[in-house]
Write a protein that holds these residues in place. Structure first.
Motif, PDB file in Angstrom:
ATOM      1  N   ALA A  15      92.159 -14.464 -18.404  1.00  0.00           N
ATOM      2  CA  ALA A  15      92.014 -13.735 -19.669  1.00  0.00           C
ATOM      3  C   ALA A  15      90.613 -13.929 -20.250  1.00  0.00           C
ATOM      4  CB  ALA A  15      93.077 -14.191 -20.664  1.00  0.00           C
ATOM      5  N   ARG A  16      90.098 -15.160 -20.221  1.00  0.00           N
ATOM      6  CA  ARG A  16      88.778 -15.439 -20.783  1.00  0.00           C
ATOM      7  C   ARG A  16      87.667 -14.735 -19.991  1.00  0.00           C
ATOM      8  NH1 ARG A  16      88.392 -21.354 -20.274  1.00  0.00           N
ATOM      9  NH2 ARG A  16      86.439 -21.196 -21.419  1.00  0.00           N
ATOM     10  N   LYS A  17      87.765 -14.763 -18.663  1.00  0.00           N
ATOM     11  CA  LYS A  17      86.750 -14.106 -17.831  1.00  0.00           C
ATOM     12  C   LYS A  17      86.841 -12.587 -17.960  1.00  0.00           C
ATOM     13  CE  LYS A  17      87.771 -16.725 -14.047  1.00  0.00           C
ATOM     14  NZ  LYS A  17      87.609 -17.300 -12.670  1.00  0.00           N
ATOM     15  N   ARG A  18      88.064 -12.060 -18.006  1.00  0.00           N
ATOM     16  CA  ARG A  18      88.250 -10.606 -18.141  1.00  0.00           C
ATOM     17  C   ARG A  18      87.651 -10.105 -19.461  1.00  0.00           C
ATOM     18  NH1 ARG A  18      93.484 -10.265 -18.494  1.00  0.00           N
ATOM     19  NH2 ARG A  18      93.464  -9.824 -20.714  1.00  0.00           N
TER      20      ARG A  18
ATOM     21  N   GLY B 297      80.679  -5.262 -19.863  1.00  0.00           N
ATOM     22  CA  GLY B 297      80.647  -4.240 -18.820  1.00  0.00           C
ATOM     23  C   GLY B 297      80.027  -4.716 -17.528  1.00  0.00           C
ATOM     24  N   SER B 298      79.972  -6.025 -17.336  1.00  0.00           N
ATOM     25  CA  SER B 298      79.389  -6.629 -16.134  1.00  0.00           C
ATOM     26  C   SER B 298      80.271  -7.769 -15.661  1.00  0.00           C
ATOM     27  CB  SER B 298      77.993  -7.193 -16.427  1.00  0.00           C
ATOM     28  OG  SER B 298      77.069  -6.159 -16.686  1.00  0.00           O
ATOM     29  N   ALA B 299      80.080  -8.145 -14.401  1.00  0.00           N
ATOM     30  CA  ALA B 299      80.841  -9.257 -13.834  1.00  0.00           C
ATOM     31  C   ALA B 299      80.631 -10.522 -14.653  1.00  0.00           C
ATOM     32  CB  ALA B 299      80.425  -9.501 -12.384  1.00  0.00           C
ATOM     33  N   SER B 300      81.679 -11.298 -14.795  1.00  0.00           N
ATOM     34  CA  SER B 300      81.592 -12.534 -15.573  1.00  0.00           C
ATOM     35  C   SER B 300      80.538 -13.480 -14.996  1.00  0.00           C
ATOM     36  CB  SER B 300      82.964 -13.214 -15.663  1.00  0.00           C
ATOM     37  OG  SER B 300      83.513 -13.430 -14.371  1.00  0.00           O
ATOM     38  N   TYR B 301      80.431 -13.530 -13.674  1.00  0.00           N
ATOM     39  CA  TYR B 301      79.427 -14.393 -13.046  1.00  0.00           C
ATOM     40  C   TYR B 301      78.011 -13.896 -13.361  1.00  0.00           C
ATOM     41  CZ  TYR B 301      77.315 -17.548  -9.654  1.00  0.00           C
ATOM     42  OH  TYR B 301      76.569 -18.534  -9.068  1.00  0.00           O
TER      43      TYR B 301
END
Length: 154
Positions: A73-76, A83-87
């Motif tokens: 949930a936090r990463k999503r 609008g970008s990958a969490s990494y």
């Protein structure tokens, strides 16, 4: 040993991994592919696919815990907000000599710029959701999602 990708390499992944459509059946097939890859590696992960605020797929494999769902949930939320990958979001902050936690001013209990959540991008539309894995070190979570997306889109 896996090398840490650069911001430019991460941005190239996002430009490349774009869908022409994304249906409920696509969510099931992509999620199932991720489950298969994770099982092959005996990876203790949870997997989640969300589109437009709706959970379309979720699986928890042996060794995963409820904590993985909280990380998902936090990463999503990072993907949904930026609008970008969490990494990639975390890498952009590290490239500036800071951390996401120190410079975003967002609640770390709500947002985590750790690897494992990747935007579902629809050609001509933009980001419509996220696919997320949690349970491995953050670069491995990220790489597992990218591998599944590459296989699915080829």
């Amino acid at each position: 040993m896996t090398t840490t990708p650069t911001v430019e390499e991460l941005e190239a992944q996002e430009r490349h991994l774009v869908f022409s459509q994304f249906t409920y059946d696509d969510a099931w097939a992509l999620g199932s592919l991720l489950v298969e890859l994770a099982r092959e590696r005996r990876a203790p992960v949870a997997i989640d696919i969300h589109r437009a605020g709706q959970q379309l797929f979720h699986a928890a494999l042996p060794g995963s815990t409820p904590d993985n769902d909280a990380w998902i949930a936090r990463k999503r939320r990072v993907v949904e907000r930026y609008g970008s990958a969490s990494y990639l979001v975390g890498a952009r902050h590290r490239a500036k000599g800071t951390t996401f936690e120190a410079s975003s001013r967002l609640d770390p209990d709500t947002y985590a710029a750790h690897g494992g959540s990747f935007p579902l991008t629809l050609e001509g539309t933009g980001v419509i959701g996220a696919i997320t894995v949690s349970g491995l070190p953050q670069l491995e979570d990220h790489n597992l999602v990218v591998e599944a997306l590459n296989r699915f889109l080829t």
